[in-house]
Design an enzyme around this catalytic site. Structure first.
Site, mmCIF file in Angstrom:
data_model
loop_
_atom_site.group_PDB
_atom_site.id
_atom_site.type_symbol
_atom_site.label_atom_id
_atom_site.label_comp_id
_atom_site.label_asym_id
_atom_site.label_seq_id
_atom_site.Cartn_x
_atom_site.Cartn_y
_atom_site.Cartn_z
ATOM 1 N N SER A 182 6.173 13.064 35.680
ATOM 2 C CA SER A 182 5.306 12.046 35.091
ATOM 3 C C SER A 182 4.086 12.698 34.478
ATOM 4 C CB SER A 182 4.862 11.050 36.172
ATOM 5 O OG SER A 182 3.838 10.192 35.703
ATOM 6 N N TYR A 212 1.375 9.180 44.609
ATOM 7 C CA TYR A 212 2.450 9.309 43.622
ATOM 8 C C TYR A 212 2.224 10.535 42.741
ATOM 9 C CZ TYR A 212 5.229 8.028 39.467
ATOM 10 O OH TYR A 212 6.097 8.020 38.396
#
Length: 294
Positions: free
Chosen positions: A188, A201
């Site tokens: 990401s 995350y």
């Protein structure tokens, strides 16, 4: 004649401002408004993955679903994992895979369970007779008010879903992967530009980049490539289930292209990295961020 006129990327797949909405994790495609575009009507295969056998975690919706459809239309058989709550989404993907003429294998279970995660490579081998492509895509995220408000069980859920499962699957798959195999991890933009509200995350996404870079030299000696795709904002069921009240209508509008990606726009990166066209690409992080620097 096929129209090859280039499309303005700012508007090519823009669906406007989605309405305010919230879902319980993991979220479903049916409850996501508007429905994400996984390439059902647009992706055209060219046989680039003919004869391959792929495992895709979290292949029921979002990026994983788009990759599953693209892989099948490129000629690969596809096994995908999903949670029980995602069975309807998984069934819809299976229909798309089979319509493309490929074999599909649905595997229901929770990747946080070590025994389940470790069983996946063998289950693909049992279904297809081989395993040469792995897409480690499943992920969990939640907006956090601060590190002092996160219970251990929530932190554990993020790490077990996003990191432990990948370690377990790769450890069990390694003895079976042939030369020419490809491993692709969904990282990401958060790996490089972490948001405070997604700190746990973001930690896992940065760790995935480190894993790719650490394993590439070792796996390269066996003829196995490993890479990561680093998406920016992508409109998937993960977004309404993250816990962002008031932010959904503006999601992704701060990107340089002024909108979030659709999952279908991520799939070509995975097809490239899985194919022989990427035979000299390993240890790379492929940003698909709409222009945001990685």
């Amino acid at each position: 004649m096929v129209d090859s006129t280039p499309h303005d990327p700012r508007t090519a797949r823009d669906t406007g401002s989605p309405p305010e909405q919230q879902q319980e994790a993991p979220g479903t495609t049916e409850a996501t408004v508007p429905h994400p575009d996984h390439g059902e009507k647009s992706y055209e295969g060219h046989g680039r993955l003919a004869g391959r056998a792929a495992l895709i975690t979290g292949g029921d919706s979002g990026i994983g679903r788009a990759v599953a459809i693209a892989f099948a239309r490129e000629g690969a058989d596809v096994a995908l994992t999903h949670l029980p709550e995602e069975a309807e989404d998984a069934s819809a993907v299976t229909d798309e895979i089979r319509k493309a003429g490929a074999r599909a294998e649905l595997i229901e279970g929770d990747l946080r369970d070590e025994q389940f995660a470790c069983s996946l490579p063998q289950r693909v081998l049992d279904a297809f007779g081989k395993l040469d492509t792995i897409v480690l895509n499943a992920a969990y995220q939640q907006e956090r008010d601060g590190i002092d408000s996160v219970p251990t069980e929530e932190f554990d859920r993020v790490l077990r879903t996003n990191l432990y499962s990948q370690f377990w699957i790769l450890r069990e798959a390694m003895p079976h992967l042939p030369a020419g195999a490809s491993v692709i991890i969904t990282s990401s933009i958060q790996a490089a530009h972490p948001s405070p509200g997604l700190f746990d995350y973001a930690m896992t996404k940065a760790a995935q980049v480190a894993l790719v870079k650490a394993l590439a030299p070792v796996l390269g000696k066996r003829g196995i490539r490993i890479n990561a795709v680093a998406p920016g904002p992508v409109w998937t069921p993960l977004i309404p289930s993250t816990g962002w009240p008031g932010h959904i209508p503006d999601f992704g509008k701060d990107s340089p292209l002024g909108r979030p990606a659709q999952p279908a726009e991520l799939a070509p990166a995975y097809v490239l990295l899985a194919s022989d066209e990427a035979s000299y690409i390993s240890g790379a992080v492929y940003p698909v961020t709409g222009g945001e620097p990685f």
